[in-house]
Design a protein around this motif. Sequence first.
Motif, PDB file in Angstrom:
ATOM      1  N   UNK A 100       0.327  17.148   6.346  1.00 27.37           N
ATOM      2  CA  UNK A 100      -0.801  16.885   5.437  1.00 27.37           C
ATOM      3  C   UNK A 100      -1.589  15.622   5.781  1.00 27.37           C
ATOM      4  N   UNK A 101      -0.922  14.612   6.326  1.00 26.42           N
ATOM      5  CA  UNK A 101      -1.649  13.383   6.667  1.00 26.42           C
ATOM      6  C   UNK A 101      -2.648  13.623   7.794  1.00 26.42           C
ATOM      7  N   UNK A 102      -2.372  14.591   8.656  1.00 26.19           N
ATOM      8  CA  UNK A 102      -3.314  14.921   9.715  1.00 26.19           C
ATOM      9  C   UNK A 102      -4.539  15.620   9.140  1.00 26.19           C
ATOM     10  N   UNK A 103      -4.327  16.449   8.134  1.00 26.57           N
ATOM     11  CA  UNK A 103      -5.446  17.106   7.455  1.00 26.57           C
ATOM     12  C   UNK A 103      -6.357  16.059   6.827  1.00 26.57           C
ATOM     13  N   UNK A 104      -5.772  15.059   6.209  1.00 22.52           N
ATOM     14  CA  UNK A 104      -6.549  13.984   5.586  1.00 22.52           C
ATOM     15  C   UNK A 104      -7.338  13.211   6.646  1.00 22.52           C
ATOM     16  N   UNK A 105      -6.692  12.900   7.761  1.00 21.80           N
ATOM     17  CA  UNK A 105      -7.354  12.162   8.836  1.00 21.80           C
ATOM     18  C   UNK A 105      -8.539  12.944   9.397  1.00 21.80           C
ATOM     19  N   UNK A 106      -8.375  14.256   9.545  1.00 18.98           N
ATOM     20  CA  UNK A 106      -9.463  15.106  10.044  1.00 18.98           C
ATOM     21  C   UNK A 106     -10.665  15.053   9.100  1.00 18.98           C
ATOM     22  N   UNK A 107     -10.405  15.167   7.805  1.00 23.54           N
ATOM     23  CA  UNK A 107     -11.490  15.166   6.820  1.00 23.54           C
ATOM     24  C   UNK A 107     -12.171  13.807   6.728  1.00 23.54           C
ATOM     25  N   UNK A 108     -11.471  12.744   7.048  1.00 25.14           N
ATOM     26  CA  UNK A 108     -12.103  11.423   7.079  1.00 25.14           C
ATOM     27  C   UNK A 108     -13.201  11.381   8.131  1.00 25.14           C
ATOM     28  N   UNK A 109     -12.963  11.984   9.292  1.00 24.77           N
ATOM     29  CA  UNK A 109     -13.997  12.064  10.326  1.00 24.77           C
ATOM     30  C   UNK A 109     -15.180  12.890   9.827  1.00 24.77           C
ATOM     31  N   UNK A 110     -14.891  14.050   9.258  1.00 24.36           N
ATOM     32  CA  UNK A 110     -15.942  14.940   8.769  1.00 24.36           C
ATOM     33  C   UNK A 110     -16.804  14.223   7.724  1.00 24.36           C
ATOM     34  N   UNK A 111     -16.175  13.566   6.791  1.00 25.01           N
ATOM     35  CA  UNK A 111     -16.915  12.861   5.741  1.00 25.01           C
ATOM     36  C   UNK A 111     -17.718  11.689   6.299  1.00 25.01           C
ATOM     37  N   UNK A 112     -17.149  10.980   7.263  1.00 25.55           N
ATOM     38  CA  UNK A 112     -17.863   9.858   7.895  1.00 25.55           C
ATOM     39  C   UNK A 112     -19.104  10.367   8.620  1.00 25.55           C
ATOM     40  N   UNK A 113     -18.958  11.451   9.385  1.00 28.79           N
ATOM     41  CA  UNK A 113     -20.104  12.005  10.111  1.00 28.79           C
ATOM     42  C   UNK A 113     -21.182  12.484   9.149  1.00 28.79           C
ATOM     43  N   UNK A 114     -20.776  13.036   8.013  1.00 26.72           N
ATOM     44  CA  UNK A 114     -21.742  13.476   6.998  1.00 26.72           C
ATOM     45  C   UNK A 114     -22.511  12.271   6.468  1.00 26.72           C
ATOM     46  N   UNK A 115     -21.806  11.199   6.131  1.00 29.63           N
ATOM     47  CA  UNK A 115     -22.448   9.986   5.636  1.00 29.63           C
ATOM     48  C   UNK A 115     -23.393   9.375   6.664  1.00 29.63           C
ATOM     49  N   UNK A 116     -23.040   9.450   7.933  1.00 33.98           N
ATOM     50  CA  UNK A 116     -23.858   8.884   9.007  1.00 33.98           C
ATOM     51  C   UNK A 116     -25.039   9.779   9.376  1.00 33.98           C
TER      52      UNK A 116
END
Length: 90
Positions: A22-38
């Motif tokens: 599950x921690x890998x799933x969270x890490x993946x979504x952090x990238x996705x959310x960061x790219x969305x914000x950027x």
Amino acid sequence: MKRILVSISLSPEGMAHIRATPEQQKAEMEFVNKWKEEGLLESFFISTDRTGAFLLLSGVELGRAKELIAILPYFPYMAEVQYFELDKQF
């Protein structure tokens, strides 16, 4: 404006690992959310069977898109990654 559509398929072995981490799933979504914000990620879709995803990137060239995908935590578990350069019409 040019866009890059990235089609990702995960391997069955990779899916088993991802589900167990599950921690890998969270890490993946952090990238996705960061790219969305950027403003790099315009749209993000997950296949209904959850074995693949489609990312619509904007404001990046093909080479940069490949670099971004390569840093994702799921990258080692991707069976196939396809890149499509698109011109948005409307």
